[in-house]
Design an enzyme around this catalytic site. Structure first.
Site, PDB file in Angstrom:
ATOM      1  N   SER A   1      71.271  40.266  66.254  1.00 55.73           N
ATOM      2  CA  SER A   1      72.668  40.533  65.900  1.00 55.73           C
ATOM      3  C   SER A   1      72.987  42.020  65.882  1.00 55.73           C
ATOM      4  O   SER A   1      73.977  42.430  65.268  1.00 55.73           O
ATOM      5  CB  SER A   1      72.966  39.943  64.517  1.00 55.73           C
ATOM      6  OG  SER A   1      72.126  40.551  63.532  1.00 55.73           O
TER       7      SER A   1
ATOM      8  N   PHE B   1      76.521  43.697  65.870  1.00 58.99           N
ATOM      9  CA  PHE B   1      77.521  43.507  64.821  1.00 58.99           C
ATOM     10  C   PHE B   1      76.982  43.656  63.397  1.00 58.99           C
ATOM     11  O   PHE B   1      77.745  43.939  62.475  1.00 58.99           O
ATOM     12  CB  PHE B   1      78.154  42.117  64.965  1.00 58.99           C
ATOM     13  CG  PHE B   1      78.593  41.793  66.361  1.00 58.99           C
ATOM     14  CD1 PHE B   1      79.618  42.496  66.962  1.00 58.99           C
ATOM     15  CD2 PHE B   1      77.973  40.795  67.095  1.00 58.99           C
ATOM     16  CE1 PHE B   1      80.029  42.216  68.259  1.00 58.99           C
ATOM     17  CE2 PHE B   1      78.368  40.497  68.390  1.00 58.99           C
ATOM     18  CZ  PHE B   1      79.403  41.215  68.979  1.00 58.99           C
TER      19      PHE B   1
ATOM     20  N   ARG C   1      66.876  41.080  53.965  1.00 58.98           N
ATOM     21  CA  ARG C   1      65.454  41.269  54.296  1.00 58.98           C
ATOM     22  C   ARG C   1      65.217  40.916  55.764  1.00 58.98           C
ATOM     23  O   ARG C   1      64.447  40.036  56.119  1.00 58.98           O
ATOM     24  CB  ARG C   1      64.578  40.419  53.378  1.00 58.98           C
ATOM     25  CG  ARG C   1      63.139  40.887  53.285  1.00 58.98           C
ATOM     26  CD  ARG C   1      62.347  40.059  52.282  1.00 58.98           C
ATOM     27  NE  ARG C   1      60.977  40.466  52.235  1.00 58.98           N
ATOM     28  CZ  ARG C   1      60.492  41.440  51.456  1.00 58.98           C
ATOM     29  NH1 ARG C   1      61.320  42.082  50.660  1.00 58.98           N
ATOM     30  NH2 ARG C   1      59.223  41.767  51.473  1.00 58.98           N
TER      31      ARG C   1
ATOM     32  N   SER D   1      64.656  41.154  60.029  1.00 63.03           N
ATOM     33  CA  SER D   1      63.553  41.434  60.952  1.00 63.03           C
ATOM     34  C   SER D   1      64.137  41.743  62.317  1.00 63.03           C
ATOM     35  O   SER D   1      65.210  41.247  62.680  1.00 63.03           O
ATOM     36  CB  SER D   1      62.609  40.236  61.047  1.00 63.03           C
ATOM     37  OG  SER D   1      61.559  40.473  61.960  1.00 63.03           O
TER      38      SER D   1
ATOM     39  N   GLY E   1      74.377  43.756  43.471  1.00 60.52           N
ATOM     40  CA  GLY E   1      75.156  44.973  43.643  1.00 60.52           C
ATOM     41  C   GLY E   1      75.441  45.229  45.102  1.00 60.52           C
ATOM     42  O   GLY E   1      75.208  44.375  45.963  1.00 60.52           O
ATOM     43  N   VAL E   2      75.930  46.444  45.384  1.00 59.67           N
ATOM     44  CA  VAL E   2      76.262  46.853  46.748  1.00 59.67           C
ATOM     45  C   VAL E   2      75.312  47.949  47.191  1.00 59.67           C
ATOM     46  O   VAL E   2      75.221  49.005  46.555  1.00 59.67           O
ATOM     47  CB  VAL E   2      77.710  47.387  46.839  1.00 59.67           C
ATOM     48  CG1 VAL E   2      78.062  47.709  48.294  1.00 59.67           C
ATOM     49  CG2 VAL E   2      78.700  46.390  46.266  1.00 59.67           C
TER      50      VAL E   2
ATOM     51  N   TYR F   1      61.334  29.818  65.790  1.00 66.71           N
ATOM     52  CA  TYR F   1      62.785  29.727  65.838  1.00 66.71           C
ATOM     53  C   TYR F   1      63.167  28.424  66.529  1.00 66.71           C
ATOM     54  O   TYR F   1      62.755  28.171  67.658  1.00 66.71           O
ATOM     55  CB  TYR F   1      63.318  30.909  66.645  1.00 66.71           C
ATOM     56  CG  TYR F   1      64.645  31.465  66.223  1.00 66.71           C
ATOM     57  CD1 TYR F   1      65.832  30.786  66.493  1.00 66.71           C
ATOM     58  CD2 TYR F   1      64.741  32.704  65.583  1.00 66.71           C
ATOM     59  CE1 TYR F   1      67.053  31.307  66.133  1.00 66.71           C
ATOM     60  CE2 TYR F   1      65.957  33.243  65.225  1.00 66.71           C
ATOM     61  CZ  TYR F   1      67.119  32.539  65.504  1.00 66.71           C
ATOM     62  OH  TYR F   1      68.331  33.070  65.147  1.00 66.71           O
TER      63      TYR F   1
END
Length: 630
Positions: free
Chosen positions: A271, A274, A284, A286, A339-340, A545
Site C-alpha cells: 500500500s 497511499f 505494526r 511490514s 493516542g496519535v 497471504y
C-alpha cells in the site's frame, strides 16, 4: 592520588588516576544536541501526492486512483485504464476467459454500484457546541462536509466497500480535522479530552481490519483526525543514518524525497502509494523488502505520541536501550487506541547501487516452499522473494497484455515449450517465485548465484528477469481487481497469517480446502477462488497471504456469508499453528481472537495501559477489544 573532587590548577575539576589527568566529562544538553544542524540535512517541503480533499483524486467507493480501473471494453475484453502503472492502458485478452472459467462471471449479469452519495444520503453529524467553539479559536482547519466525513469513515475491507456500493453507514465521523503539527495535535487531544469528544486517527485510509469504522452505538461526537497535512521530513541525519518524519507523509512521497538526497528507508508495503508513516507504526506494518531493511519495528528508532495523559517520548534517540519494558512496543500495533503518533524517527540507508529482478519456476508449490525454507536457513534471502501457488500463477498469466508482435508470440511459445516438454513441468502444477535483489553489483551477483544454486536443488529453473519485474509491478494493480469483481457479483478479500516453517504446507492446503468446503456447504453455486502465496521469510517461519472470492449470484446477504466463511478460515489458521495476523493488524475484524492469541493476562496488560492513558476512552474506535471493560 589526588582527590578527584578537588579543583585542578585552573580551577577545573579533573578525574585523576595513576597520575594521568583527564578533563571532566561535559554533560550533554539533549535539546542543544537536537538543535545542532551541522550534520543534518534539511529537506525542501513539498505538497503531498494525495490532496486534502482525497475524493478529487481517489475513488470514493473502491481502491486507488479514480482514473485507474479494470473495465470490459466494447470488444468484450478486459483492459486497465489510466497511465499510472506498467499495466495501464493495456488489454488483457485472457482475463475475461479466466474470470468466466474460474469464478463463473457472466458478462450478461452485471451489478452496477449505486450512484455517488449526496449530502441527503449521509447521516447528519452529532455536534458538541462547546468543542466547536474552542476549535474555532485554534486556527486548526476542520469541516463537517458530508463527502469529507464519508471518505474518512472507512478503510478497505469487503464489508466497508460493499456498503459504499450498495448501502449506507449508520455512523460516520461528525467532523474532520486537519492539524499541521505536533503542537496542533496536542491542542486537539486536549480539547477532545475537555469536551469528551472521540478521536479516530486517519492516515492513508488503507486499513483492511475495520479499524476506521465508527462504533455504531457511540453517542458522543466523533472527529476524524486526518494527519495528511503533516508531511514534513523534519531532518535527515547523515552521520547516524536516521531521519525524522511527520506522521502523515505517505510512502511514495517519503521514498521519492529521500531518494533526492540519496537515501531510502526500504520499507515498501503493498500500500506504499497511499499508506502513511503513522499508519505503519500504528498497525505494526511490514514491507516486501524486509529481508534487508527489516519490518517497521526494526526500522523505528523513536516515536512521539500524543495521548490524553500527555506526550510519550523517550529522552534519547539511541539504537537500543534496556530501561524496563519498551514503551514503544505498546505504540507499535496500538491501532489508534492510545493516542496519535505525530513524529517518527526511522533508520535510513543509502540507495542501493544495483537493483535486479528475477524469477524461479518450480515443478510444484511444495518444492518452492522447501526451497524458500532452505534459503532462509542459509541466510541467503534476497531483498524480497514471493512464492505463488499454481492458482495465483494462472491468474497472473491471465493478466498478460495482448501480444503485439510475431517475435513476442514466438518467444512466449518457446518458453512454454521449454517448461513443459524439455523440463517436463505440468502447467497445472507449477509454482513461481519472484525475486528482487538489492545491493552493490558484487553483492547482487553473489545473491543471484546462491539463490539460483539453492533453487536448482529443488528442481527450480530461472524464469527470467522480466517475469520477476512484472510480478512485482502487478502487486500494485491486483488491488484494483476486486472492484470489477463487484460489478459481476463477485465478493473477494485477502487475508494473511504467519506460521512456522513445518506448518506452512499443511496450513496452506487445509485453509484452501476449508474455504472450498464451506462454500459448498453454504450453497455457493459456483466454485470459489482460493489461492495463496508465501510473501515473507523468517528464520522460524513465513508469512502466508490468501486470496479468496466467490460468485454470489443466487445467494442472499453475500457479505455476511463471506465473513462467516472467512471466520471459519481464521479458525483453521489458528488450528494449524498460524497467527491472527502478520501485518494487517487486529482492528475490529480479528479482535475476537486477541485474548486467545496473547492470553487473558496479556489482554489485561493492554487494558491497564489503555485505562491509564485514556481513562475517558477518547480514542474510542473500539479496536483490539481493549475498550470493552472500561
Amino acid at each position: 592520588m589526588a582527590d578527584a573532587n578537588e579543583p585542578g590548577p585552573e580551577g577545573k575539576r579533573h578525574l585523576v588516576s595513576n597520575n594521568v589527568s583527564y578533563p571532566a566529562i561535559k554533560s550533554i544538553n539533549l535539546e542543544e544536541c537536537r538543535a545542532e544542524k551541522s550534520y543534518k540535512l534539511t529537506v525542501e517541503q513539498k505538497p503531498s501526492s494525495i490532496p486534502k480533499r482525497r475524493q478529487e483524486l481517489l475513488k470514493w467507493n473502491g481502491w486507488g486512483y479514480r482514473d485507474s480501473k479494470f473495465v470490459v471494453n466494447k470488444n468484450g475484453h478486459v483492459e486497465f485504464t489510466g497511465e499510472r502503472y506498467r499495466l495501464s492502458n493495456t488489454v488483457m485478452p485472457a482475463l475475461r476467459d479466466w474470470m468466466i472459467n474460474t469464478v463463473g462471471i457472466s458478462l450478461e449479469h452485471q451489478q452496477p454500484a449505486q450512484p455517488e452519495l449526496t449530502a441527503a444520503d449521509i447521516v447528519a453529524p452529532i455536534v458538541n457546541e462547546g468543542f466547536l467553539e474552542d476549535m474555532q479559536r485554534t486556527g486548526i482547519s476542520f469541516t463537517d462536509d458530508p463527502q469529507d466525513r464519508l471518505f474518512r469513515a472507512h478503510g478497505h475491507t469487503l464489508h466497508e466497500v460493499f456498503i459504499l456500493r450498495e448501502g449506507k453507514f449508520k455512523r460516520i465521523p461528525d467532523l474532520v480535522l486537519w492539524p499541521v503539527s505536533h503542537k496542533q495535535v496536542q491542542t486537539v487531544v486536549e480539547l477532545c479530552s475537555k469536551h469528551n469528544v472521540v478521536i479516530i486517527p486517519f492516515g492513508g485510509g488503507t486499513s483492511v481490519s475495520g479499524a476506521l469504522e465508527c462504533p455504531e452505538n457511540e453517542k458522543r461526537m466523533i472527529v476524524s483526525l486526518d494527519t495528511s497535512q503533516m508531511t514534513k521530513i523534519l531532518w535527515i541525519d547523515e552521520k547516524n543514518l536516521t531521519a525524522c518524519f511527520e506522521c502523515g507523509i505517505v510512502g511514495q512521497d517519503l521514498e521519492r524525497r529521500l531518494a533526492e538526497k540519496g537515501y531510502c528507508t526500504g520499507h515498501e508495503p503493498d500500500s506504499i502509494e497511499f499508506s502513511s508513516v503513522g499508519g505503519w507504526v500504528a498497525t505494526r506494518a511490514s514491507g516486501m523488502k524486509k529481508n534487508i531493511y527489516g519490518n517497521i519495528e526494526d526500522l523505528v528508532v523513536h516515536v512521539k505520541v500524543v495521548t490524553p495523559r500527555g506526550v510519550i517520548s523517550r529522552n534519547c534517540q539511541v539504537p537500543r536501550i534496556s530501561a524496563g519494558p519498551d514503551i514503544q512496543q505498546f505504540i507499535l500495533g496500538s491501532e489508534g487506541t492510545l493516542g496519535v503518533v505525530t513524529e517518527v524517527i526511522m533508520k535510513i540507508r543509502p540507495l542501493p547501487e544495483c537493483q535486479k529482478y528475477g524469477s524461479v519456476v518450480f515443478p510444484n508449490f511444495e518444492k518452492g516452499v522447501d526451497c524458500l525454507r532452505e534459503i532462509s536457513r542459509q541466510r541467503s534471502a534476497p531483498a524480497s522473494i514471493r512464492l505463488m501457488d499454481n492458482e495465483q500463477f494462472q491468474f497472473g498469466h491471465a493478466l498478460n497484455p495482448e501480444v503485439k508482435s510475431v517475435l513476442a508470440s514466438f518467444v512466449e511459445g518457446f518458453k512454454k515449450l521449454y517448461i513443459t516438454r524439455i523440463k517436463g513441468f505440468d502447467l497445472q502444477n507449477i509454482s513461481v517465485a519472484t525475486l528482487l535483489f538489492e545491493g552493490t553489483k558484487e553483492e547482487v551477483a553473489n545473491q543471484e548465484k546462491r539463490v539460483y544454486e539453492i533453487a536448482a536443488q529443488f528442481g527450480g529453473i530461472p524464469g527470467g528477469e522480466e517475469n520477476g519485474l512484472r510480478g512485482y509491478m502487478l502487486t500494485y494493480v491486483i488491488a484494483y481487481i476486486r472492484d470489477i469483481g463487484f460489478d459481476y457479483y463477485i465478493v473477494a478479500e485477502s487475508f494473511e497469517t504467519s506460521v512456522p516453517w513445518d506448518r506452512v504446507l499443511d496450513l496452506c492446503r487445509n485453509v484452501k480446502d476449508r474455504l472450498i468446503r464451506e462454500c459448498k456447504e453454504r450453497g455457493v453455486q459456483f466454485p470459489p477462488y482460493a489461492t495463496c502465496r508465501v510473501t515473507q521469510m523468517y528464520d522460524a517461519g513465513a508469512c502466508v497471504y490468501f486470496y479468496f472470492g466467490f460468485n454470489y449470484r443466487g445467494v442472499g446477504n453475500p457479505v455476511k456469508l463471506y465473513e462467516d466463511i472467512e471466520m471459519c478460515a481464521r479458525e483453521e489458521i489458528l488450528a494449524n499453528g498460524g497467527s491472527i495476523s502478520h501485518h494487517h493488524g487486529v482492528g475490529k475484524v480479528r479482535k475476537r481472537w486477541l485474548g486467545q492469541t496473547i492470553s487473558e493476562p496479556g489482554l489485561g496488560m493492554l487494558r491497564a495501559v489503555k485505562q491509564y492513558l485514556d481513562p475517558k476512552n477518547i480514542f474510542g474506535n473500539n479496536n483490539l477489544m481493549i475498550d470493552s471493560k472500561l
